[in-house]
Every structure is written in C-alpha cells, then in structure tokens.
Write an enzyme that holds these catalytic residues in place. Structure first.
Site, PDB file in Angstrom:
ATOM      1  N   GLU A  38       0.834  -1.214   0.000  1.00  0.00           N
ATOM      2  CA  GLU A  38       0.000   0.000   0.000  1.00  0.00           C
ATOM      3  C   GLU A  38       0.870   1.266   0.000  1.00  0.00           C
ATOM      4  O   GLU A  38       2.091   1.207   0.174  1.00  0.00           O
ATOM      5  CB  GLU A  38      -0.925   0.013   1.214  1.00  0.00           C
ATOM      6  CG  GLU A  38      -0.168   0.111   2.534  1.00  0.00           C
ATOM      7  CD  GLU A  38      -0.934   0.897   3.603  1.00  0.00           C
ATOM      8  OE1 GLU A  38      -1.312   2.054   3.328  1.00  0.00           O
ATOM      9  OE2 GLU A  38      -1.126   0.347   4.692  1.00  0.00           O
TER      10      GLU A  38
ATOM     11  N   LYS B  23      -4.884  -1.581  14.158  1.00  0.00           N
ATOM     12  CA  LYS B  23      -4.222  -0.594  15.001  1.00  0.00           C
ATOM     13  C   LYS B  23      -4.912  -0.504  16.351  1.00  0.00           C
ATOM     14  O   LYS B  23      -6.136  -0.450  16.423  1.00  0.00           O
ATOM     15  CB  LYS B  23      -4.226   0.771  14.323  1.00  0.00           C
ATOM     16  CG  LYS B  23      -3.085   0.897  13.328  1.00  0.00           C
ATOM     17  CD  LYS B  23      -3.321   1.981  12.346  1.00  0.00           C
ATOM     18  CE  LYS B  23      -4.406   1.535  11.382  1.00  0.00           C
ATOM     19  NZ  LYS B  23      -4.658   2.487  10.314  1.00  0.00           N
TER      20      LYS B  23
HETATM   21  N1  PSU Z   1      -1.353   1.241   9.187  1.00  0.00           N
HETATM   22  C1  PSU Z   1      -0.242   1.984   9.410  1.00  0.00           C
HETATM   23  N2  PSU Z   1      -0.143   3.191   8.852  1.00  0.00           N
HETATM   24  C2  PSU Z   1      -1.131   3.669   8.035  1.00  0.00           C
HETATM   25  C3  PSU Z   1      -2.292   2.877   7.786  1.00  0.00           C
HETATM   26  C4  PSU Z   1      -2.355   1.682   8.387  1.00  0.00           C
HETATM   27  O1  PSU Z   1       0.647   1.556  10.112  1.00  0.00           O
HETATM   28  O2  PSU Z   1      -0.968   4.755   7.518  1.00  0.00           O
HETATM   29  C5  PSU Z   1      -3.363   3.371   6.829  1.00  0.00           C
HETATM   30  C6  PSU Z   1      -3.782   2.220   5.910  1.00  0.00           C
HETATM   31  O3  PSU Z   1      -3.612   2.620   4.585  1.00  0.00           O
HETATM   32  C7  PSU Z   1      -5.241   2.005   6.241  1.00  0.00           C
HETATM   33  C8  PSU Z   1      -5.649   3.393   6.616  1.00  0.00           C
HETATM   34  O4  PSU Z   1      -5.968   1.493   5.159  1.00  0.00           O
HETATM   35  O5  PSU Z   1      -4.552   3.853   7.404  1.00  0.00           O
HETATM   36  C9  PSU Z   1      -6.971   3.390   7.341  1.00  0.00           C
HETATM   37  O6  PSU Z   1      -7.508   4.659   7.325  1.00  0.00           O
HETATM   38  P1  PSU Z   1      -9.012   4.896   7.784  1.00  0.00           P
HETATM   39  O7  PSU Z   1      -9.044   4.505   9.242  1.00  0.00           O
HETATM   40  O8  PSU Z   1      -9.260   6.367   7.561  1.00  0.00           O
HETATM   41  O9  PSU Z   1      -9.874   4.010   6.947  1.00  0.00           O
END
Ligand code: PSU
Ligand code: MN
Length: 310
Positions: free
Chosen positions: A26, A160
């Site tokens: 990603e 997370k």
């Molecule tokens: N995990 C990390 N760093 C990140 C992300 C995940 O360690 O930057 C990112 C991923 O791309 C994930 C996104 O899809 O955060 C999720 O964002 P949201 O909660 O706005 O959907």
C-alpha cells in the site's frame, strides 16, 4: 476487460503473465502514515524484503490520476516527498476524484486491494488494517468492507490498537472474513503482540496459509483472508504501556474535532510523539516483517493457475 486507468509496470505485467509471485504494497503508509524521511526508506525496504524472498513487489498508488501497480524508484521518491496535504488518501470513493483531477494519491488498505484485484494480484502486505474507531461508532474503515468483498490474502500486524478491537473483530466475523493468527492464537494489536482477543484460526506456516486460502475460495467464498502477524518480540511494546498513550491521543482527537480521513494519521503521529519515536520504530519493524511473510505466502501460491484465475 482492461481498465484504461490502470497501468502495470513492465516488471509486474511480466511477473503476472509468468506466474511469478507478486506482493502488493500500500502507499497511504508512505503519503500519510509515516513522517519523512522514514517513509521513503520504509517504502524501499519493504520492496527489498519482498525481493529477498523471491517475489516481486507491486507498490500501488495514484500518479497524475493514473492507477499504477509497480513503481520505479523515482516514482517512490515523488510520492514520499509530496506534501501530504496535496496528496489524496485514496480509498474506494476517492479513485474517481483522483482520476478526474489528475492527482497523486496513496492507496489505503481498501484502495490497494481494489486496484490489486483488478491486476489479478492475490497477496498484499500492510501494517495494520483500519477498523471501527473508538471516537465515533460510525467511523468504520472501508478496509473492513474491502476485506469482506475482495478475495485476497492480506498480511498485517492486527488492527491498530487505536481502534475498538472487539468491535472490529465482530464486524469481520459478521462479514465472514477468516482471521488467521500466524503462529499465534491471539489477535495481535499492532504495536503489541497481545490483545486478549482470539483469532478464528491459527496457522503455523506460509504453506498452510496458502492452502487455507485455496480451500476458502474453492468453496466459493469471496472474502479476503486476514493474516495477522505479531510484531517481532524485540520491537513490541506491551499493551499496558501503549494504553495510556492511546487514550491520551484519542481524547485529544475528540477535543480538536479531528475525524474522517484525518483521524488515523493524527492518532499515529501523536502516539509516535508521545512514545518519543518508539512506536514509529515498532511500526517500521512490523511493516517489514509483514512484507517478508506475504512474500513467503505468495511463493506457496506460485503456479496455481486455477487460483490465479479467481
Ligand atoms: N497502518 C499503518 N499506517 C497507516 C495505515 C495503516 O501503520 O498509515 C493506513 C492504511 O492505509 C489504512 C488506513 O488502510 O490507514 C486506514 O484509514 P481509515 O481509518 O481512515 O480508513
Ligand atoms: Mn475512518
């Protein structure tokens, strides 16, 4: 039918044609998730980890409104150097915006899965998936929907810990997404190896994971397989140490009215400040660890034409 907005690098096109293992990576982590200059180093290191295991890395991103699969080093630099404000964070609903406005963007887990699927890639490595946020019951990451709908092996270090983990796991159960623990029975919590929550199945080798995915998809299931890979012990931060930091960052987000796409990047960088960089080192270590495991799994899927054709 080939999508005119999708461009594969020559290396990725060749690899997919010949059945060489490919691992999608990603790019929101590059554009919004990590500070400079660690973001560029990490992007390069993840690609190298994949290559070291005999697979080809396919970093996914939007460049000038084109969906790109497989980037050159120059292109990685462009993404990593861009101001995060001028670069989109691209999940499902943002692709058309990026295409129309010819923007650069980092793809989230959901966005990367969507694009990688169009190219026929079956394995993807990330850090941690998005999920149900604690700050608002309605903030549910599109990542969860993508996991429900896109058949792909997604390797992460759990969700997370800034998220509501029990609610996130309940959602995955409802949507029929298998949650595999790699050499563990416990769902890892990103920075920490422990969460007190269970995975749906423990598998102990890349081969077993590949066989599991094949069995799942052969039944006609369309969901992803979420593989959770605990961060290496040497870099892990115990849950008890992380919890107060997470609570503090989360309370600050509420007071400052931060929500939507900005919430996850805010929480990650605030936690990095609060832990004086320790959580950043953990984040980098788990990303590399996941790239390695994903590459090994992709090697076990190699040559399975039937599976590649799904
Ligand atoms: N995990 C990390 N760093 C990140 C992300 C995940 O360690 O930057 C990112 C991923 O791309 C994930 C996104 O899809 O955060 C999720 O964002 P949201 O909660 O706005 O959907
Ligand atoms: Mn969200």
């Amino acid at each position: 039918m080939k999508n005119p907005n999708l461009t594969l690098s020559p290396e990725i096109a060749r690899a997919l044609n010949f059945g060489t293992p490919v691992v999608a990576l990603e790019s929101t982590v590059i554009t919004h998730g990590l500070p400079q200059p660690q973001n560029l180093e990490l992007a390069r290191d993840m690609e190298q980890q994949v290559r070291d295991q005999g697979a080809i890395p396919a970093t996914v991103a939007l460049l000038d409104g084109e969906i790109r699969i497989g980037l050159s080093d120059e292109e990685l630099v462009r993404l990593a150097d861009a101001e995060s404000d001028s670069t989109l964070k691209v999940s499902h609903r943002d692709f058309a915006t990026a295409i129309l406005k010819k923007k650069n963007g980092g793809t989230t887990v959901a966005g990367t899965m969507f694009a990688a699927q169009m190219a026929g890639i079956k394995v993807f490595a990330t850090g941690g998936i998005g999920g149900v946020h604690k700050e608002s019951a309605f903030d549910i990451s599109t990542d969860l929907r993508a996991l429900a709908e896109i058949p792909m092996i997604v390797v992460c270090a759990g969700a997370k810990a800034i998220l509501d983990l029990p609610a996130t796991l309940e959602y995955l159960e409802t949507m029929g997404v298998p949650v595999v623990g790699y050499q563990t029975d416990e769902f890892p919590a990103f920075y920490s190896r422990e969460s007190g929550l269970n995975v749906s199945v423990r598998l102990d080798s890349p081969k077993e994971i590949a066989d599991f995915a094949e069995a799942h998809w052969k039944l006609g299931m369309r969901s992803a397989i979420l593989v959770t890979n605990p961060v290496p012990e040497t870099e892990a931060i115990p849950k008890s140490e992380m919890e107060p930091m997470i609570l503090k960052a989360s309370a600050e987000a509420i007071v400052q009215g931060i929500h939507g796409q900005k919430l996850t990047p805010f929480l990650l960088s605030r936690i990095s400040q609060l832990t004086e960089g320790r959580s950043l080192r953990t984040n980098l270590a788990l990303l590399l660890n996941n790239a390695r495991l994903a590459a090994k799994i992709s090697g076990e899927l190699k040559g399975d034409k039937k599976l590649m054709a799904i």
